[in-house]
Design a protein around this motif. Structure first.
Motif, PDB file in Angstrom:
ATOM      1  N   TRP A   1     -24.803  19.931  49.350  1.00  0.00           N
ATOM      2  CA  TRP A   1     -24.757  19.103  50.564  1.00  0.00           C
ATOM      3  C   TRP A   1     -23.707  19.618  51.549  1.00  0.00           C
TER       4      TRP A   1
ATOM      5  N   LYS B   1     -28.382  18.460  57.697  1.00  0.00           N
ATOM      6  CA  LYS B   1     -27.545  17.311  57.330  1.00  0.00           C
ATOM      7  C   LYS B   1     -27.967  16.052  58.066  1.00  0.00           C
TER       8      LYS B   1
ATOM      9  N   HIS C   1     -30.774  12.414  53.638  1.00  0.00           N
ATOM     10  CA  HIS C   1     -29.891  11.622  52.780  1.00  0.00           C
ATOM     11  C   HIS C   1     -29.855  12.355  51.449  1.00  0.00           C
ATOM     12  N   PHE C   2     -28.684  12.881  51.109  1.00  0.00           N
ATOM     13  CA  PHE C   2     -28.507  13.709  49.917  1.00  0.00           C
ATOM     14  C   PHE C   2     -27.780  12.883  48.865  1.00  0.00           C
TER      15      PHE C   2
ATOM     16  N   ASP D   1     -26.243  12.863  44.968  1.00  0.00           N
ATOM     17  CA  ASP D   1     -25.850  13.513  43.719  1.00  0.00           C
ATOM     18  C   ASP D   1     -25.749  12.458  42.624  1.00  0.00           C
TER      19      ASP D   1
ATOM     20  N   PHE E   1     -16.707  14.333  54.094  1.00  0.00           N
ATOM     21  CA  PHE E   1     -17.208  13.144  53.410  1.00  0.00           C
ATOM     22  C   PHE E   1     -16.117  12.083  53.306  1.00  0.00           C
TER      23      PHE E   1
ATOM     24  N   THR F   1     -20.999   6.100  49.246  1.00  0.00           N
ATOM     25  CA  THR F   1     -21.896   6.697  50.232  1.00  0.00           C
ATOM     26  C   THR F   1     -21.286   6.644  51.627  1.00  0.00           C
TER      27      THR F   1
ATOM     28  N   LYS G   1     -25.228   9.392  54.541  1.00  0.00           N
ATOM     29  CA  LYS G   1     -25.867  10.705  54.599  1.00  0.00           C
ATOM     30  C   LYS G   1     -25.693  11.442  53.268  1.00  0.00           C
ATOM     31  N   TYR G   2     -24.585  11.139  52.612  1.00  0.00           N
ATOM     32  CA  TYR G   2     -24.299  11.747  51.310  1.00  0.00           C
ATOM     33  C   TYR G   2     -23.813  10.653  50.381  1.00  0.00           C
TER      34      TYR G   2
END
Length: 677
Positions: free
Chosen positions: A100, A108, A112-113, A115, A139, A154, A157-158
């Motif tokens: 990401w 980006k 929406h990534f 993990d 982040f 969150t 977006k990540y």
């Protein structure tokens, strides 16, 4: 009480296994950083997740490079398929992956990534992100959710989610808290993750994916082919680490994997192995760039490793997306394995042609007084019909893998072994040797890939060493082949590597003492190759197999007529199938040519024993076992001695198996009397 004890035992085993699986992340991230630091792949963020650097071997660097390129391919395919659309990427078992962070801004903004990994792993990852400015500036969490040990953070977006993904109820809850949209196109990544789960757990995760997401593509990168020698070493390695590959025996091949994913509910499943990926997707310019990064001559290990890993996609998508994905992979690769949903009911299944006959062949341990020929890339030659001299090669000394100087002499009558160290012979691998009177002539070979040897004679009685043919007109080489032709009293040397990325088709003709004979050869001749074999048949030199400069093996057989002043090369015509191969052994007994072992990364199993009639041209391939007793075997870069007309003595061979450990064969015999007539 007993039932409670058994339950606690199972829980304890599961906990230990989970910890071991988490430990693979730490090893993996160090290997990726090693690879990035040397310039294989660009990722400035991975380094932020480790506290120290380690330098891995070239083969490990390459292995993690191809892994990163495979996943890069998956991302590029996904983003081009859903161009300019909002999408989601769910990284299952993400570990310290930094994908990401290195996404470009356009990707980006529309992604929406997410993990996902065990809570312990995600807590460590989040802590590293908070203290590393290069990461934290990208982040900053705006929402945090927690439930017991599980959590999610969150910035919309990540997202990072700490949960055991086998707990689908908690996972669903946390995905909803970070606003994962089940209607958006979603790519799910499993980078050597699902293979650590048992079949039922793994299938439940796959079923959860299909139930949760309306339009999704699952990408998995994992191991196949557990049953050959390399595969057995690979499987044993992960078991020893406490993180066994739990599904590999149920789904051992590319075909069984794609059938499994389609059977579980995907509309289309398709895959490619990493050998095909590297050879046919990456450009020649990229190959050349990789070749220049660090010295590398472990081509057998590299191609075998790549053949044991696949990149697989399961698609639950509209028909036009599935067709686009299929068409693009068909253009990108030499061959893809695929199964569509409709194939499951139409009795249409992809199968592979098996041109090897299954017969009763067994390797038997060869008794010796002590260990012998624990090496590869060496030469073993028969002297005075009784003694086998083994010279040079790679082996293990004091637990370290290195080029060997010790000469070992085996008495085949009684198994007695002598080790000769009182000589001045230097390190030498991938050379060739022949007997000339009381001398053994060693031709060329190398020390390291950048330091090539000249020619050396070894006095059998005194061990005195002398160099010869040091003239610059002699093209030094390694991985060449040679033979002595008694009828014409000539030594022929052909081909070999002249640098790490180039072979030659140069032919030399020498006197038995090694002196050069000025010679003329026909204009028609074999193209450049290395790791082939050259044998004597009447007044002919017979060339078999080899690796061409495009890194593809060949099954060509060429005859060189040495009886005339103008020596002519002729391509020998055969009937029946001969598997292309290199780094094999070859022997001629009467009018039959026997090829044993070698490498072909396109095949489902390694090449076996090939019998070729030199009068009729008829060829038959036979399957050979992948073990000698309980010991796995890898038959390349070995040597064979003909004990009698129906028995080979096989010495050494094998090598490193990526990061899984080394396997070098013990001396063994192969009897084939039932194949002679």
């Amino acid at each position: 009480m007993e039932e409670a004890f058994r339950i606690n035992q199972r829980k304890s085993r599961k906990a230990r296994n989970d910890v071991s699986v988490q430990g693979t992340n730490d090893s993996s991230i160090l290997s990726k950083v090693s690879m990035v630091k040397l310039g294989y792949f660009v990722d400035i963020f991975l380094r932020e997740f480790v506290d120290k650097d380690v330098r891995r071997s070239p083969s490990i660097n390459r292995g993690y490079y191809i892994r990163m390129k495979a996943l890069e391919y998956a991302f590029d395919m996904f983003y081009s398929t859903y161009d300019q659309r909002e999408v989601q990427i769910v990284n299952l078992g993400a570990g310290f992956d930094a994908t990401w962070f290195r996404l470009d801004e356009e990707r980006k903004q529309r992604t929406h990534f997410i993990d996902i990994d065990f809570p312990e792993v995600m807590k460590r990852k989040l802590a590293l992100i908070e203290v590393r400015s290069r990461l934290s500036e990208q982040f900053e969490p705006i929402h945090t959710f927690g439930s017991l040990d599980n959590f999610a953070v969150t910035n919309e977006k990540y997202s990072l989610i700490g949960v055991d993904m086998r707990d689908s109820l908690t996972l669903n809850t946390l995905l909803q808290t970070v606003k994962v949209d089940e209607t958006k196109p979603t790519l799910l990544i499993s980078e050597v993750v699902l293979t650590y789960m048992g079949r039922s757990s793994c299938n439940r995760v796959i079923q959860w994916i299909l139930d949760f997401f309306q339009e999704c593509i699952l990408c998995t990168y994992e191991q196949v082919l557990p049953d050959d020698g390399f595969g057995q070493v690979m499987v044993a390695h992960f078991s020893k680490l406490g993180s066994p590959l739990k599904c590999i025996h149920q789904y051992p091949t590319s075909e069984s994997q794609v059938q499994r994913y389609t059977h579980l509910g995907f509309d289309l499943s398709l895959c490619v192995n990493m050998h095909d990926f590297y050879r046919n997707y990456l450009s020649p310019e990229e190959h050349n760039r990789i070749d220049l990064l660090e010295p590398f001559d472990e081509i057998e290990e590299w191609q075998t490793k790549c053949a044991h890993y696949i990149l697989l996609f399961g698609l639950k998508t509209p028909m036009n997306v599935s067709k686009q994905w299929f068409d693009q992979m068909t253009r990108d690769f030499r061959s893809i394995i695929h199964v569509k949903k409709e194939d499951l009911t139409s009795n249409h299944h992809q199968t592979f042609n098996d041109d090897q006959l299954k017969i009763d062949l067994q390797f038997e341990p060869y008794p010796t007084m002590m260990t012998y020929a624990q090496r590869f890339g060496h030469q073993s030659i028969l002297v005075n019909e009784k003694y086998v001299w083994t010279i040079g090669g790679f082996g293990t000394v004091d637990g370290r893998h290195r080029r060997l100087k010790t000469i070992e002499v085996l008495n085949i009558d009684n198994g007695d072994i002598q080790r000769l160290d009182n000589h001045l012979l230097g390190e030498c691998v991938f050379h060739t040797c022949h007997v000339s009177g009381n001398l053994i002539l060693a031709f060329f070979g190398r020390k390291s890939p950048g330091i090539l040897n000249s020619c050396t004679s070894i006095d059998i009685n005194t061990l005195e060493i002398s160099n010869f043919n040091e003239d610059e007109n002699f093209l030094r080489r390694w991985r060449h082949c040679s033979c002595y032709i008694q009828q014409t009293d000539k030594i022929i040397i052909f081909g070999g590597k002249i640098d790490t990325s180039k072979s030659t088709n140069d032919t030399l003709c020498l006197q038995p003492n090694g002196a050069l004979i000025p010679s003329q050869f026909s204009q028609v001749k074999p193209i450049a190759r290395n790791s082939a074999r050259l044998n004597t048949y009447k007044h002919f030199a017979i060339l078999t197999g080899g690796l061409l400069d495009n890194d593809e093996p060949t099954n060509e057989i060429w005859l060189l007529d040495t009886s005339q002043n103008l020596m002519t090369w002729v391509l020998f015509q055969t009937t029946g199938h001969i598997i292309p191969r290199y780094s094999h052994s070859a022997d001629i007994i009467d009018d039959t040519l026997w090829l044993l072992g070698g490498i072909n990364a396109h095949e489902h199993r390694p090449p076996g024993l090939c019998k070729i009639n030199l009068i009729t041209g008829e060829a038959i391939e036979y399957i050979i076992p992948s073990a000698c007793g309980e010991q796995p075997i890898i038959l390349y870069n070995h040597e064979t001695i003909v004990l009698n007309k129906t028995t080979f003595l096989i010495l050494g061979g094998g090598g490193n198996c990526f990061s899984f450990g080394a396997l070098i064969n013990q001396p063994m015999t192969l009897k084939f009397d039932h194949l002679v007539n």
